[in-house]
Design a protein around this motif. Structure first.
Motif, PDB file in Angstrom:
ATOM      1  N   GLN A 246       0.821  -1.211   0.000  1.00 50.70           N
ATOM      2  CA  GLN A 246       0.000   0.000   0.000  1.00 50.70           C
ATOM      3  C   GLN A 246       0.852   1.258   0.000  1.00 50.70           C
ATOM      4  OE1 GLN A 246      -3.216  -0.034  -0.522  1.00 50.70           O
ATOM      5  NE2 GLN A 246      -3.130  -2.280  -0.582  1.00 50.70           N
ATOM      6  N   ALA A 247       1.937   1.252   0.768  1.00 52.20           N
ATOM      7  CA  ALA A 247       2.814   2.427   0.813  1.00 52.20           C
ATOM      8  C   ALA A 247       3.482   2.654  -0.536  1.00 52.20           C
ATOM      9  CB  ALA A 247       3.861   2.256   1.913  1.00 52.20           C
ATOM     10  N   LEU A 252       3.657   5.653  -5.879  1.00 55.67           N
ATOM     11  CA  LEU A 252       3.625   5.608  -7.342  1.00 55.67           C
ATOM     12  C   LEU A 252       2.403   6.332  -7.890  1.00 55.67           C
ATOM     13  CD1 LEU A 252       4.794   1.958  -8.113  1.00 55.67           C
ATOM     14  CD2 LEU A 252       6.108   4.072  -8.338  1.00 55.67           C
ATOM     15  N   LYS A 253       1.277   6.223  -7.211  1.00 58.64           N
ATOM     16  CA  LYS A 253       0.062   6.902  -7.662  1.00 58.64           C
ATOM     17  C   LYS A 253       0.220   8.409  -7.582  1.00 58.64           C
ATOM     18  CE  LYS A 253      -4.949   6.823  -7.061  1.00 58.64           C
ATOM     19  NZ  LYS A 253      -6.085   6.238  -6.286  1.00 58.64           N
ATOM     20  N   GLU A 254       1.022   8.869  -6.612  1.00 61.69           N
ATOM     21  CA  GLU A 254       1.281  10.295  -6.477  1.00 61.69           C
ATOM     22  C   GLU A 254       2.245  10.807  -7.538  1.00 61.69           C
ATOM     23  OE1 GLU A 254       2.751  10.581  -2.530  1.00 61.69           O
ATOM     24  OE2 GLU A 254       0.778  10.431  -1.579  1.00 61.69           O
ATOM     25  N   GLY A 255       2.793   9.902  -8.347  1.00 60.70           N
ATOM     26  CA  GLY A 255       3.733  10.302  -9.387  1.00 60.70           C
ATOM     27  C   GLY A 255       5.168  10.381  -8.926  1.00 60.70           C
TER      28      GLY A 255
END
Length: 443
Positions: A246-247, A252-255
């Protein structure tokens, strides 16, 4: 002659006095022996401890470190395997004799470089035959099209039956189909002729040759001619516990670009730096881990396929944190603590609460503030309130030089003490009392 006789009343007191003097002498000797023993024992207790320590040891030699602030990374460590992004087994797409090998084992090749050549004469002949067939059929098609035009004009004047016109239309279509098939045959022959020249499909490193010159090769050969492996860039596959997913996914989702560093088996030597690319689409149920891929430029050729490496993935960075060296951490009854160096050259036990560890640095959450000095070397025999002598980190790295310097300093100090002891305190451990007495007698 009259014999002189002593009176017994006179002899007895003389014997009593002699016995009293003898007992007093023995008592005095005994007292002197006791006093000498006390003096010897006192001097032994006051003497400096020899190598190995003593009950009254002097100040301990330590190396301090000043607590400071800095950035410290939150890293995840894992074991990984180096994997090439492209591994190609070069095989022949046609059958024929291997006429030329245009590479050396271990060469670096570029995409399109010639690898080998197969005897092209049969395929050149096939191409010539296909082109001849195409030219013949194109001529027939052209003649049929001329006849079709003539019949169409005559049919408009009712000079020929419509059946003749329809037959000519079908013949032209037939020739057109034949010409298209001939053109495909020519194209196929050209492709086969190109296959006689085997070129590299990727940039990479050529492995060991699997077929020798002169052999007859076919598309069905399982081993192929040679294997080309892409080394630049290259990737590392590694696994992390599912609890960390999850971390990682959030970052990665935050770029964010998550740096990854590859180390050798010992974990001490850095091999390459790269970044995390992605992670797998499912978790391994048997191990509770997920597979991730990091990519490295590998321009220095420090990573090779199937090599085992240690991967350190930088997940986040704590900015402006209080940090210290891991060498200063002590563990005991107080829990996790350090030895704090006081201004009076003593040490005190200071419990601390630690955060994340990054290499040989650790984050301090509480217990210390920037500017504090702690012991990072020489803390083995320290106790609360122990006296210490500060030495440099260079001496800690070179114990022989430090011991030599300490011995030299002690010798110089002893020499100075011998030269000044008479004038200051009159006590010379090497016999100063006797010297003073002799001088005094001479004076």
């Amino acid at each position: 002659m009259d014999q002189q006789i002593k009176d017994p009343s006179i002899v007895a007191p003389e014997r009593t006095r002699r016995g009293s003097r003898w007992r007093g002498f023995l008592t005095g000797c005994l007292v002197l022996a006791v006093l000498a023993g006390i003096v010897w024992w006192t001097r032994q207790q006051a003497a400096p401890p020899q190598a190995g320590g003593g009950r009254n040891a002097g100040p301990m030699s330590i190396v301090p470190e000043t607590i400071g602030k800095g950035d410290i990374g939150v890293s995840l460590n894992a074991l990984g395997t180096v994997t090439s992004l492209a591994t190609v087994t070069i095989r022949s797409q046609i059958s024929g004799y291997l006429m030329k090998i245009d590479f050396k084992e271990g060469d670096e090749v570029k995409k399109g470089d010639l690898i080998a050549e197969i005897d092209s004469r049969p395929y050149e002949a096939t191409l010539a035959q296909a082109k001849g067939q195409l030219a013949r059929d194109e001529a027939q098609l052209k003649g049929a099209q001329v006849d079709l035009t003539r019949y169409q004009n005559l049919a408009a004047q009712n000079a020929v039956p419509h059946q003749t016109l329809d037959t000519q239309v079908a013949l032209v279509a037939q020739y057109q189909g034949t010409v298209e098939a001939d053109r495909a045959s020519v194209k196929s022959a050209e492709v086969n002729l190109q296959y006689c020249h085997i070129v590299s499909p990727i940039n990479g490193r050529v492995g060991l040759r699997l077929v020798d010159l002169g052999n007859y090769v076919t598309p069905g050969d399982t081993n192929g001619l040679v294997v080309i492996t892409q080394l630049e860039p290259i990737s590392v596959l590694f696994t992390l516990p599912e609890d960390n997913l999850q971390a990682v996914a959030k970052r990665l989702k935050e770029g964010a670009v998550l740096p990854a560093v590859a180390y050798d088996r010992s974990g001490a030597n850095k091999l390459a730096e790269g970044s995390l690319q992605t992670f797998d689409s499912q978790i391994d149920a048997t191990t509770g881990t997920i597979k991730l891929r990091a990519q490295f430029e590998n321009d220095k050729r420090t990573l090779y396929p199937n090599q085992f490496v240690n991967v350190r993935l930088l997940l986040d960075t704590h900015k402006d944190a209080t940090t210290m060296s891991t060498a200063g951490i002590q563990r005991g009854v107080p829990g996790t603590f350090v030895y704090l160096v006081n201004a009076d050259s003593t040490v005190s036990v200071r419990p601390v609460k630690l955060g994340v560890t990054d290499g040989d640095r650790v984050e301090v959450l509480s217990g210390l503030v920037p500017g504090d000095r702690i012991v990072i070397d020489g803390a083995d025999k320290l106790r609360e309130g122990a006296k210490v002598v500060v030495r440099s980190a260079a001496d800690a790295a070179n114990p022989a030089a430090a011991a030599k310097g300490t011995a030299s300093g002690a010798a110089n100090g002893a020499a100075k003490g011998d030269g000044k002891g008479d004038s200051k305190d009159g006590a010379d451990p090497g016999g100063g009392h006797h010297k003073r007495s002799e001088d005094g007698q001479k004076k």
